[in-house]
Design a protein around this motif. Sequence first.
Motif, PDB file in Angstrom:
ATOM      1  N   LYS A  48       0.834  -1.210   0.000  1.00 44.41           N
ATOM      2  CA  LYS A  48       0.000   0.000   0.000  1.00 44.41           C
ATOM      3  C   LYS A  48       0.867   1.258   0.000  1.00 44.41           C
ATOM      4  N   ILE A  49       0.540   2.187  -0.895  1.00 45.47           N
ATOM      5  CA  ILE A  49       1.188   3.499  -0.947  1.00 45.47           C
ATOM      6  C   ILE A  49       0.111   4.553  -0.690  1.00 45.47           C
ATOM      7  N   SER A  50       0.361   5.444   0.256  1.00 50.93           N
ATOM      8  CA  SER A  50      -0.596   6.515   0.528  1.00 50.93           C
ATOM      9  C   SER A  50       0.130   7.840   0.631  1.00 50.93           C
ATOM     10  N   GLY A  51      -0.636   8.934   0.625  1.00 52.47           N
ATOM     11  CA  GLY A  51      -0.041  10.257   0.743  1.00 52.47           C
ATOM     12  C   GLY A  51      -0.547  11.208  -0.314  1.00 52.47           C
ATOM     13  N   ILE A  53       0.816  12.194  -3.033  1.00 50.04           N
ATOM     14  CA  ILE A  53       1.184  11.881  -4.412  1.00 50.04           C
ATOM     15  C   ILE A  53       0.251  10.843  -5.003  1.00 50.04           C
ATOM     16  N   ASP A  54      -0.053   9.802  -4.242  1.00 45.58           N
ATOM     17  CA  ASP A  54      -0.852   8.686  -4.739  1.00 45.58           C
ATOM     18  C   ASP A  54      -1.429   7.895  -3.581  1.00 45.58           C
ATOM     19  N   ASN A  55      -2.509   7.194  -3.871  1.00 43.25           N
ATOM     20  CA  ASN A  55      -3.080   6.236  -2.931  1.00 43.25           C
ATOM     21  C   ASN A  55      -3.405   4.971  -3.716  1.00 43.25           C
ATOM     22  N   ILE A  56      -2.490   4.002  -3.650  1.00 39.41           N
ATOM     23  CA  ILE A  56      -2.645   2.786  -4.433  1.00 39.41           C
ATOM     24  C   ILE A  56      -2.246   1.575  -3.591  1.00 39.41           C
ATOM     25  N   THR A  57      -2.798   0.430  -3.969  1.00 39.32           N
ATOM     26  CA  THR A  57      -2.373  -0.838  -3.393  1.00 39.32           C
ATOM     27  C   THR A  57      -2.125  -1.798  -4.538  1.00 39.32           C
ATOM     28  N   VAL A  58      -0.943  -2.397  -4.562  1.00 42.74           N
ATOM     29  CA  VAL A  58      -0.586  -3.319  -5.642  1.00 42.74           C
ATOM     30  C   VAL A  58      -0.334  -4.711  -5.079  1.00 42.74           C
ATOM     31  N   THR A  59      -0.665  -5.700  -5.880  1.00 45.70           N
ATOM     32  CA  THR A  59      -0.366  -7.086  -5.507  1.00 45.70           C
ATOM     33  C   THR A  59       1.110  -7.348  -5.772  1.00 45.70           C
ATOM     34  N   ALA A  60       1.806  -7.857  -4.774  1.00 40.14           N
ATOM     35  CA  ALA A  60       3.251  -8.032  -4.896  1.00 40.14           C
ATOM     36  C   ALA A  60       3.687  -9.353  -4.284  1.00 40.14           C
ATOM     37  N   LYS A  61       4.834  -9.847  -4.775  1.00 37.30           N
ATOM     38  CA  LYS A  61       5.446 -11.051  -4.229  1.00 37.30           C
ATOM     39  C   LYS A  61       6.678 -10.642  -3.419  1.00 37.30           C
ATOM     40  N   ALA A  62       6.682 -10.998  -2.153  1.00 38.33           N
ATOM     41  CA  ALA A  62       7.793 -10.625  -1.281  1.00 38.33           C
ATOM     42  C   ALA A  62       8.394 -11.866  -0.629  1.00 38.33           C
ATOM     43  N   PHE A  63       9.710 -11.829  -0.411  1.00 39.94           N
ATOM     44  CA  PHE A  63      10.427 -12.968   0.151  1.00 39.94           C
ATOM     45  C   PHE A  63      11.440 -12.500   1.179  1.00 39.94           C
ATOM     46  N   LEU A  64      11.685 -13.330   2.166  1.00 42.55           N
ATOM     47  CA  LEU A  64      12.842 -13.156   3.021  1.00 42.55           C
ATOM     48  C   LEU A  64      14.057 -13.626   2.229  1.00 42.55           C
ATOM     49  N   PRO A  65      15.245 -13.047   2.447  1.00 40.95           N
ATOM     50  CA  PRO A  65      16.418 -13.443   1.664  1.00 40.95           C
ATOM     51  C   PRO A  65      16.690 -14.945   1.688  1.00 40.95           C
ATOM     52  N   GLU A  66      16.479 -15.566   2.845  1.00 44.73           N
ATOM     53  CA  GLU A  66      16.792 -16.989   2.982  1.00 44.73           C
ATOM     54  C   GLU A  66      15.809 -17.897   2.246  1.00 44.73           C
ATOM     55  N   HIS A  67      14.698 -17.334   1.790  1.00 48.26           N
ATOM     56  CA  HIS A  67      13.704 -18.142   1.078  1.00 48.26           C
ATOM     57  C   HIS A  67      13.805 -18.016  -0.443  1.00 48.26           C
ATOM     58  N   LEU A  68      14.647 -17.112  -0.915  1.00 48.63           N
ATOM     59  CA  LEU A  68      14.762 -16.892  -2.363  1.00 48.63           C
ATOM     60  C   LEU A  68      15.245 -18.144  -3.085  1.00 48.63           C
ATOM     61  N   ASN A  69      16.208 -18.809  -2.500  1.00 45.05           N
ATOM     62  CA  ASN A  69      16.863 -19.941  -3.160  1.00 45.05           C
ATOM     63  C   ASN A  69      15.888 -21.061  -3.507  1.00 45.05           C
ATOM     64  N   GLY A 141       3.759  -3.276   5.327  1.00 42.66           N
ATOM     65  CA  GLY A 141       3.009  -3.273   4.073  1.00 42.66           C
ATOM     66  C   GLY A 141       2.461  -1.935   3.645  1.00 42.66           C
ATOM     67  N   HIS A 142       2.783  -0.870   4.380  1.00 39.50           N
ATOM     68  CA  HIS A 142       2.181   0.450   4.115  1.00 39.50           C
ATOM     69  C   HIS A 142       3.253   1.543   4.143  1.00 39.50           C
ATOM     70  N   ILE A 143       3.415   2.224   3.010  1.00 39.91           N
ATOM     71  CA  ILE A 143       4.421   3.278   2.871  1.00 39.91           C
ATOM     72  C   ILE A 143       3.758   4.609   2.557  1.00 39.91           C
ATOM     73  N   HIS A 144       4.219   5.646   3.229  1.00 37.97           N
ATOM     74  CA  HIS A 144       3.732   7.001   2.985  1.00 37.97           C
ATOM     75  C   HIS A 144       4.666   7.677   1.992  1.00 37.97           C
ATOM     76  N   TYR A 145       4.163   7.947   0.785  1.00 39.58           N
ATOM     77  CA  TYR A 145       4.939   8.638  -0.246  1.00 39.58           C
ATOM     78  C   TYR A 145       4.620  10.120  -0.116  1.00 39.58           C
ATOM     79  N   ALA A 146       5.562  10.854   0.481  1.00 37.58           N
ATOM     80  CA  ALA A 146       5.272  12.208   0.952  1.00 37.58           C
ATOM     81  C   ALA A 146       5.607  13.318  -0.031  1.00 37.58           C
ATOM     82  N   GLY A 147       6.595  13.093  -0.894  1.00 37.76           N
ATOM     83  CA  GLY A 147       6.989  14.184  -1.777  1.00 37.76           C
ATOM     84  C   GLY A 147       7.930  13.723  -2.875  1.00 37.76           C
ATOM     85  N   ARG A 148       7.731  14.251  -4.061  1.00 42.21           N
ATOM     86  CA  ARG A 148       8.601  13.926  -5.178  1.00 42.21           C
ATOM     87  C   ARG A 148       9.935  14.644  -5.041  1.00 42.21           C
TER      88      ARG A 148
END
Length: 343
Positions: A48-51, A53-69, A141-148
């Motif tokens: 989730k991105i809010s602020g 500039i934009d308010n959007i939520t995107v579907t994403a795939k996330a991994f811990l480094p040890e699970h990438l392999n 899971g939530h980031i505030h995009y405050a300024g370009r």
Amino acid sequence: MQEQPIVIWGAGAMGGTIAAYLIRAKKPVILVDNNPVHVNEINLNGLKISGPIDNITVTAKAFLPEHLNSHFSKPFDTIFLCTKALHTESACYMIAPFLDEDGCVLSVQNGLNELTISKILGEKRTVGCFVNFGADILEAGHIHYAGRGAVVVGELSGQNTERLQKLHALMQLFEPNAITTDKIFSFLWGKLAYGALLFASALTNESIVDILAAPQYRNVLIALGKEVCCVAKALNIPLEGFNGFEPLAFMANSSIEESEKSMDAMVKFNQNSAKTHSGIWRDLAIHKRKTEVNQQLGVIVEKAKEVGVPTPLLKAIISGITAIEDGQPLSLKNLDRVAALVN
């Protein structure tokens, strides 16, 4: 042929924000982060991105480094390294097995991390990047995009390569005004000078704007900026300006009028952002963790020793930040002690 995924290594404020825009543009993206709660939230409910500039939520795939392999058998050709500078070295060793021989790491960080990356992964696999946008993690899971802000990419060699053009096109999906440069270290050193002012503000609980605009601190902030610019000049690194920071206003022979004008421009730039305090301040006041002070200001001090440039203000800022990391409260008194060295 299926497009290879772009790996965002470090899904925090900078990496997560850029990732969201790449995903929205239908680019294949894999997020890697060492925070299991953040990773789990992204996988369950999206990024989730809010602020303002934009308010959007995107579907994403996330991994811990040890699970990438266990999920990917082939190396990647494009990895955006977006960790804090103090984690660059350890991240590079984790990245090494996943980076294609002809691939590259783009350093989306603050400081001179490209030097560390190139030593570990090779200069030919390292690409420089400078960013100055405002963003903070509010919760998992939530980031505030405050300024370009300014976004610049450049090969360490200064060449205009095909991969640089591809990386530039990717960054334009996030920031349409992103540019390429043949002198990336001029921007990185410019950010170090500006960053020194942010470290000064982080000694206090005041906002970036309040400190940059305060008449009683103009002398010390200008002197601090001049200290960094003096080191860069001694190293024969011409500085590039951005978002109100004008290097020529912080040269040893710059007039007070020139310096004040640039300070005012930086105030105006920050007034247009919803990000009131620096990431440094958040590390100290909210997260109660180590900052990047040694990887940013400490590097300048070390380089200054090589060329015989005194850096009393930078050393005082480092001491003040370190004291806060060790438990000293944030206060204007901390900045007053630095200012006393000038006044």
